[in-house]
Design a protein around this motif. Structure first.
Motif, PDB file in Angstrom:
ATOM      1  N   LYS A   9       0.834  -1.213   0.000  1.00  0.00           N
ATOM      2  CA  LYS A   9       0.000   0.000   0.000  1.00  0.00           C
ATOM      3  C   LYS A   9       0.863   1.255   0.000  1.00  0.00           C
ATOM      4  CE  LYS A   9      -4.119  -1.784   2.319  1.00  0.00           C
ATOM      5  NZ  LYS A   9      -4.943  -1.706   3.536  1.00  0.00           N
ATOM      6  N   ALA A  10       1.927   1.247   0.779  1.00  0.00           N
ATOM      7  CA  ALA A  10       2.829   2.402   0.829  1.00  0.00           C
ATOM      8  C   ALA A  10       3.439   2.660  -0.552  1.00  0.00           C
ATOM      9  CB  ALA A  10       3.923   2.185   1.865  1.00  0.00           C
ATOM     10  N   GLU A  11       3.809   1.611  -1.261  1.00  0.00           N
ATOM     11  CA  GLU A  11       4.361   1.760  -2.613  1.00  0.00           C
ATOM     12  C   GLU A  11       3.317   2.353  -3.558  1.00  0.00           C
ATOM     13  OE1 GLU A  11       7.522   1.436  -3.666  1.00  0.00           O
ATOM     14  OE2 GLU A  11       8.007   1.061  -1.568  1.00  0.00           O
ATOM     15  N   LEU A  12       2.071   1.905  -3.427  1.00  0.00           N
ATOM     16  CA  LEU A  12       0.998   2.466  -4.255  1.00  0.00           C
ATOM     17  C   LEU A  12       0.850   3.958  -3.983  1.00  0.00           C
ATOM     18  CD1 LEU A  12      -1.486   2.290  -6.143  1.00  0.00           C
ATOM     19  CD2 LEU A  12      -2.817   1.714  -4.102  1.00  0.00           C
ATOM     20  N   PHE A  13       0.834   4.344  -2.726  1.00  0.00           N
ATOM     21  CA  PHE A  13       0.678   5.758  -2.394  1.00  0.00           C
ATOM     22  C   PHE A  13       1.887   6.580  -2.804  1.00  0.00           C
ATOM     23  CE2 PHE A  13      -2.694   4.128   0.477  1.00  0.00           C
ATOM     24  CZ  PHE A  13      -3.737   4.828  -0.097  1.00  0.00           C
ATOM     25  N   THR A  15       3.542   5.990  -5.525  1.00  0.00           N
ATOM     26  CA  THR A  15       3.282   6.180  -6.953  1.00  0.00           C
ATOM     27  C   THR A  15       2.304   7.322  -7.166  1.00  0.00           C
ATOM     28  OG1 THR A  15       3.689   3.849  -7.409  1.00  0.00           O
ATOM     29  CG2 THR A  15       2.416   5.066  -9.052  1.00  0.00           C
ATOM     30  N   LEU A  16       1.328   7.434  -6.300  1.00  0.00           N
ATOM     31  CA  LEU A  16       0.318   8.493  -6.420  1.00  0.00           C
ATOM     32  C   LEU A  16       0.815   9.830  -5.894  1.00  0.00           C
ATOM     33  CD1 LEU A  16      -2.790   6.448  -5.278  1.00  0.00           C
ATOM     34  CD2 LEU A  16      -2.185   7.112  -7.618  1.00  0.00           C
ATOM     35  N   GLY A  17       2.037   9.871  -5.380  1.00  0.00           N
ATOM     36  CA  GLY A  17       2.561  11.067  -4.728  1.00  0.00           C
ATOM     37  C   GLY A  17       3.171  12.096  -5.657  1.00  0.00           C
ATOM     38  N   HIS A  18       2.790  12.101  -6.913  1.00  0.00           N
ATOM     39  CA  HIS A  18       3.320  13.093  -7.854  1.00  0.00           C
ATOM     40  C   HIS A  18       2.145  13.808  -8.525  1.00  0.00           C
ATOM     41  CE1 HIS A  18       5.490  14.910 -11.150  1.00  0.00           C
ATOM     42  NE2 HIS A  18       6.627  14.562 -10.563  1.00  0.00           N
ATOM     43  N   PRO A  19       2.127  15.141  -8.510  1.00  0.00           N
ATOM     44  CA  PRO A  19       0.990  15.885  -9.070  1.00  0.00           C
ATOM     45  C   PRO A  19       0.689  15.571 -10.540  1.00  0.00           C
ATOM     46  CG  PRO A  19       2.439  17.360  -7.867  1.00  0.00           C
ATOM     47  CD  PRO A  19       3.124  16.030  -7.914  1.00  0.00           C
ATOM     48  N   GLN A  51       7.648   9.799 -18.958  1.00  0.00           N
ATOM     49  CA  GLN A  51       8.213   9.214 -17.739  1.00  0.00           C
ATOM     50  C   GLN A  51       7.114   8.915 -16.720  1.00  0.00           C
ATOM     51  OE1 GLN A  51      10.740  11.871 -15.528  1.00  0.00           O
ATOM     52  NE2 GLN A  51      11.807  10.204 -14.529  1.00  0.00           N
ATOM     53  N   GLN A  52       6.196   9.852 -16.537  1.00  0.00           N
ATOM     54  CA  GLN A  52       5.121   9.659 -15.556  1.00  0.00           C
ATOM     55  C   GLN A  52       4.170   8.550 -15.995  1.00  0.00           C
ATOM     56  OE1 GLN A  52       5.781  10.997 -12.772  1.00  0.00           O
ATOM     57  NE2 GLN A  52       7.354  12.307 -13.662  1.00  0.00           N
ATOM     58  N   LEU A  53       3.891   8.481 -17.284  1.00  0.00           N
ATOM     59  CA  LEU A  53       3.037   7.406 -17.801  1.00  0.00           C
ATOM     60  C   LEU A  53       3.701   6.047 -17.582  1.00  0.00           C
ATOM     61  CD1 LEU A  53       1.777   9.090 -21.074  1.00  0.00           C
ATOM     62  CD2 LEU A  53       0.339   8.370 -19.145  1.00  0.00           C
ATOM     63  N   ALA A  54       5.006   5.985 -17.752  1.00  0.00           N
ATOM     64  CA  ALA A  54       5.730   4.728 -17.534  1.00  0.00           C
ATOM     65  C   ALA A  54       5.621   4.283 -16.075  1.00  0.00           C
ATOM     66  CB  ALA A  54       7.190   4.884 -17.951  1.00  0.00           C
ATOM     67  N   VAL A  55       5.722   5.230 -15.147  1.00  0.00           N
ATOM     68  CA  VAL A  55       5.592   4.904 -13.721  1.00  0.00           C
ATOM     69  C   VAL A  55       4.194   4.356 -13.447  1.00  0.00           C
ATOM     70  CG1 VAL A  55       5.532   5.879 -11.383  1.00  0.00           C
ATOM     71  CG2 VAL A  55       7.336   6.562 -12.978  1.00  0.00           C
TER      72      VAL A  55
END
Length: 109
Positions: A9-13, A15-19, A51-55
């Motif tokens: 869950k921390a890894e998922l969040f 990933t979501l931590g970029h505007p 880059q963001q799409l790849a992440v």
């Protein structure tokens, strides 16, 4: 050894931590979009968007498919859209609570 659920869950969040990633997900909640459409809707350079799409793709939040010479991105599932709606509801409630507190503080003057 399997990864503990809290760590996943921390890894998922993270990933979501970029505007920019959040903005991409918001746009894809509306409908699948080509890269050029995403670029037109965002103030970002193509390499940064790529880059963001790849992440997001590596995290399994979006999928990509070729449509001729273009690449179309879409959410990997309805749960991603629900996550974005849930985040909006949480933020709305937090801001409403802050507005109530601000009103109380102003009345106490």
């Amino acid at each position: 050894m399997p990864v503990p659920l809290y760590q996943a869950k921390a890894e998922l969040f993270k990933t979501l931590g970029h505007p920019l990633r959040i903005r991409v997900l918001e746009l894809l909640c509306e409908r699948p979009q080509q890269v050029r459409e995403l670029l037109a809707a965002m103030d970002v350079e193509a390499p940064n968007l790529s880059q963001q799409l790849a992440v997001l793709r590596r995290a399994g939040l979006v999928t990509a498919r070729r449509d001729g010479a273009t690449v179309v991105y879409e959410l990997a599932g309805a749960d991603v859209s629900e996550l974005m709606r849930s985040a909006r509801r949480i933020l709305t409630e937090l801001l409403a609570d802050r507005n109530e507190l601000l009103a109380e503080l102003e009345q106490a003057r």
